[in-house]
Each structure stands twice: as C-alpha cells, then as structure tokens.
Design a protein around this motif. Structure first.
Motif, PDB file in Angstrom:
ATOM      1  N   TYR A 159       0.863  -1.190   0.000  1.00  0.00           N
ATOM      2  CA  TYR A 159       0.000   0.000   0.000  1.00  0.00           C
ATOM      3  C   TYR A 159       0.892   1.230   0.000  1.00  0.00           C
ATOM      4  CZ  TYR A 159      -3.733  -3.188   1.337  1.00  0.00           C
ATOM      5  OH  TYR A 159      -4.631  -4.223   1.359  1.00  0.00           O
ATOM      6  N   TRP A 160       0.385   2.270  -0.629  1.00  0.00           N
ATOM      7  CA  TRP A 160       1.110   3.542  -0.713  1.00  0.00           C
ATOM      8  C   TRP A 160       0.230   4.662  -0.181  1.00  0.00           C
ATOM      9  CZ3 TRP A 160       1.136  -0.421  -4.051  1.00  0.00           C
ATOM     10  CH2 TRP A 160       2.362  -0.901  -4.502  1.00  0.00           C
ATOM     11  N   TYR A 161       0.852   5.652   0.448  1.00  0.00           N
ATOM     12  CA  TYR A 161       0.098   6.838   0.852  1.00  0.00           C
ATOM     13  C   TYR A 161      -0.314   7.591  -0.411  1.00  0.00           C
ATOM     14  CZ  TYR A 161       1.722   6.144   5.643  1.00  0.00           C
ATOM     15  OH  TYR A 161       1.971   5.626   6.879  1.00  0.00           O
ATOM     16  N   ALA A 162      -1.486   8.178  -0.374  1.00  0.00           N
ATOM     17  CA  ALA A 162      -1.974   8.951  -1.518  1.00  0.00           C
ATOM     18  C   ALA A 162      -0.962  10.025  -1.909  1.00  0.00           C
ATOM     19  CB  ALA A 162      -3.336   9.573  -1.196  1.00  0.00           C
ATOM     20  N   ASP A 163      -0.353  10.669  -0.933  1.00  0.00           N
ATOM     21  CA  ASP A 163       0.639  11.709  -1.222  1.00  0.00           C
ATOM     22  C   ASP A 163       1.863  11.148  -1.943  1.00  0.00           C
ATOM     23  OD1 ASP A 163      -0.853  13.784  -0.199  1.00  0.00           O
ATOM     24  OD2 ASP A 163       0.218  13.877   1.706  1.00  0.00           O
ATOM     25  N   THR A 164       2.270   9.933  -1.585  1.00  0.00           N
ATOM     26  CA  THR A 164       3.400   9.290  -2.266  1.00  0.00           C
ATOM     27  C   THR A 164       3.088   9.113  -3.741  1.00  0.00           C
ATOM     28  OG1 THR A 164       4.033   8.095  -0.249  1.00  0.00           O
ATOM     29  CG2 THR A 164       4.821   7.191  -2.344  1.00  0.00           C
ATOM     30  N   ILE A 165       1.881   8.652  -4.033  1.00  0.00           N
ATOM     31  CA  ILE A 165       1.491   8.409  -5.420  1.00  0.00           C
ATOM     32  C   ILE A 165       1.316   9.724  -6.172  1.00  0.00           C
ATOM     33  CG2 ILE A 165      -0.292   7.439  -6.922  1.00  0.00           C
ATOM     34  CD1 ILE A 165       1.692   5.415  -5.533  1.00  0.00           C
ATOM     35  N   ARG A 166       0.747  10.713  -5.537  1.00  0.00           N
ATOM     36  CA  ARG A 166       0.587  12.009  -6.217  1.00  0.00           C
ATOM     37  C   ARG A 166       1.947  12.605  -6.580  1.00  0.00           C
ATOM     38  NH1 ARG A 166      -3.965  12.771  -2.407  1.00  0.00           N
ATOM     39  NH2 ARG A 166      -5.841  12.494  -3.658  1.00  0.00           N
ATOM     40  N   ALA A 167       2.921  12.475  -5.683  1.00  0.00           N
ATOM     41  CA  ALA A 167       4.264  12.986  -5.972  1.00  0.00           C
ATOM     42  C   ALA A 167       4.898  12.190  -7.105  1.00  0.00           C
ATOM     43  CB  ALA A 167       5.138  12.914  -4.716  1.00  0.00           C
ATOM     44  N   TRP A 168       4.697  10.879  -7.109  1.00  0.00           N
ATOM     45  CA  TRP A 168       5.219  10.027  -8.185  1.00  0.00           C
ATOM     46  C   TRP A 168       4.591  10.401  -9.528  1.00  0.00           C
ATOM     47  CZ3 TRP A 168       2.218   6.015 -10.596  1.00  0.00           C
ATOM     48  CH2 TRP A 168       2.935   5.241 -11.514  1.00  0.00           C
ATOM     49  N   VAL A 169       3.278  10.602  -9.540  1.00  0.00           N
ATOM     50  CA  VAL A 169       2.584  10.973 -10.779  1.00  0.00           C
ATOM     51  C   VAL A 169       3.141  12.286 -11.325  1.00  0.00           C
ATOM     52  CG1 VAL A 169       0.361  11.736 -11.727  1.00  0.00           C
ATOM     53  CG2 VAL A 169       0.466   9.682 -10.304  1.00  0.00           C
ATOM     54  N   ALA A 170       3.389  13.247 -10.436  1.00  0.00           N
ATOM     55  CA  ALA A 170       3.891  14.554 -10.868  1.00  0.00           C
ATOM     56  C   ALA A 170       5.264  14.444 -11.528  1.00  0.00           C
ATOM     57  CB  ALA A 170       3.953  15.500  -9.677  1.00  0.00           C
ATOM     58  N   LYS A 171       6.045  13.426 -11.159  1.00  0.00           N
ATOM     59  CA  LYS A 171       7.403  13.266 -11.683  1.00  0.00           C
ATOM     60  C   LYS A 171       7.480  12.289 -12.849  1.00  0.00           C
ATOM     61  CE  LYS A 171       9.360  14.048  -7.145  1.00  0.00           C
ATOM     62  NZ  LYS A 171       9.937  13.394  -5.980  1.00  0.00           N
ATOM     63  N   ARG A 172       6.378  11.615 -13.161  1.00  0.00           N
ATOM     64  CA  ARG A 172       6.401  10.611 -14.236  1.00  0.00           C
ATOM     65  C   ARG A 172       6.683  11.262 -15.577  1.00  0.00           C
ATOM     66  NH1 ARG A 172       1.023   7.711 -14.744  1.00  0.00           N
ATOM     67  NH2 ARG A 172       2.132   6.427 -16.221  1.00  0.00           N
ATOM     68  N   PRO A 173       7.501  10.593 -16.400  1.00  0.00           N
ATOM     69  CA  PRO A 173       7.705  11.089 -17.771  1.00  0.00           C
ATOM     70  C   PRO A 173       6.365  11.116 -18.499  1.00  0.00           C
ATOM     71  CG  PRO A 173       9.281   9.371 -17.238  1.00  0.00           C
ATOM     72  CD  PRO A 173       8.279   9.417 -16.107  1.00  0.00           C
ATOM     73  N   GLY A 174       6.145  12.147 -19.255  1.00  0.00           N
ATOM     74  CA  GLY A 174       4.899  12.240 -20.009  1.00  0.00           C
ATOM     75  C   GLY A 174       3.742  12.796 -19.207  1.00  0.00           C
ATOM     76  N   ASN A 175       3.967  13.151 -17.944  1.00  0.00           N
ATOM     77  CA  ASN A 175       2.891  13.750 -17.144  1.00  0.00           C
ATOM     78  C   ASN A 175       2.539  15.094 -17.746  1.00  0.00           C
ATOM     79  OD1 ASN A 175       1.102  14.265 -14.949  1.00  0.00           O
ATOM     80  ND2 ASN A 175       2.677  15.573 -14.064  1.00  0.00           N
ATOM     81  N   ARG A 176       1.282  15.263 -18.012  1.00  0.00           N
ATOM     82  CA  ARG A 176       0.810  16.511 -18.633  1.00  0.00           C
ATOM     83  C   ARG A 176       0.123  17.408 -17.620  1.00  0.00           C
ATOM     84  NH1 ARG A 176       0.534  12.353 -21.800  1.00  0.00           N
ATOM     85  NH2 ARG A 176      -1.597  11.740 -21.379  1.00  0.00           N
ATOM     86  N   GLY A 177       0.225  17.072 -16.361  1.00  0.00           N
ATOM     87  CA  GLY A 177      -0.342  17.923 -15.323  1.00  0.00           C
ATOM     88  C   GLY A 177      -1.843  17.844 -15.208  1.00  0.00           C
ATOM     89  N   GLY A 178      -2.490  16.971 -15.946  1.00  0.00           N
ATOM     90  CA  GLY A 178      -3.945  16.912 -15.925  1.00  0.00           C
ATOM     91  C   GLY A 178      -4.511  15.933 -14.918  1.00  0.00           C
ATOM     92  N   ARG A 179      -3.647  15.229 -14.252  1.00  0.00           N
ATOM     93  CA  ARG A 179      -4.132  14.219 -13.296  1.00  0.00           C
ATOM     94  C   ARG A 179      -3.782  14.637 -11.891  1.00  0.00           C
ATOM     95  NH1 ARG A 179      -1.459   9.411 -16.723  1.00  0.00           N
ATOM     96  NH2 ARG A 179      -2.951   9.381 -18.403  1.00  0.00           N
ATOM     97  N   SER A 180      -4.789  14.677 -11.017  1.00  0.00           N
ATOM     98  CA  SER A 180      -4.501  14.993  -9.612  1.00  0.00           C
ATOM     99  C   SER A 180      -5.549  14.410  -8.725  1.00  0.00           C
ATOM    100  CB  SER A 180      -4.368  16.470  -9.396  1.00  0.00           C
ATOM    101  OG  SER A 180      -5.508  17.158  -9.840  1.00  0.00           O
TER     102      SER A 180
END
Length: 65
Positions: free
Chosen positions: A44-65
């Motif tokens: 299991y991951w904390y929601a904040d951990t995943i949100r930070a990971w999503v923000a750093k993912r290659p190809g992130n277009r900033g539309g997911r939060s």
C-alpha cells in the motif's frame, strides 16, 4: 495538509486511469516507489506518495490529480 490514506494497486490504477495489472507491472519493473506499508503481503502507498510520483512521471501533462 498531508493525505495519509493508503492506496492499493486498484486505487492507484483508478487515479492514473490504467488497469491494476499495469500498476503491478510498474512495480515489477521498478517504476513505482517502494510501498509505504505492507499488510498481509499486500503493498500500500500513501496517496501523497502516489501524487508525488505521478507529478514526476515522464509524459505527465499535469492533468491528473
């Protein structure tokens, strides 16, 4: 304000709009951060951990939060 809810593969998949098996594959290939918590062998991951990971993912277009 921190979000300490624990997310499963299913929760992460819903957040990034993929299938849970895709998230499992990300972990298998070292693309997902280490789990924040493991219970009965399930990660299991904390929601904040995943949100930070999503923000750093290659190809992130900033539309997911």
């Amino acid at each position: 304000m921190t979000d300490r809810r624990l997310w499963s593969y299913k929760d992460i998949a819903a957040h990034i709009k993929v299938q849970p098996d895709t998230v499992r594959s990300y972990r298998k290939h070292g693309l997902l951060p280490p789990p924040d918590h493991v219970e009965a062998g399930k990660p299991y991951w904390y929601a904040d951990t995943i949100r930070a990971w999503v923000a750093k993912r290659p190809g992130n277009r900033g539309g997911r939060s």
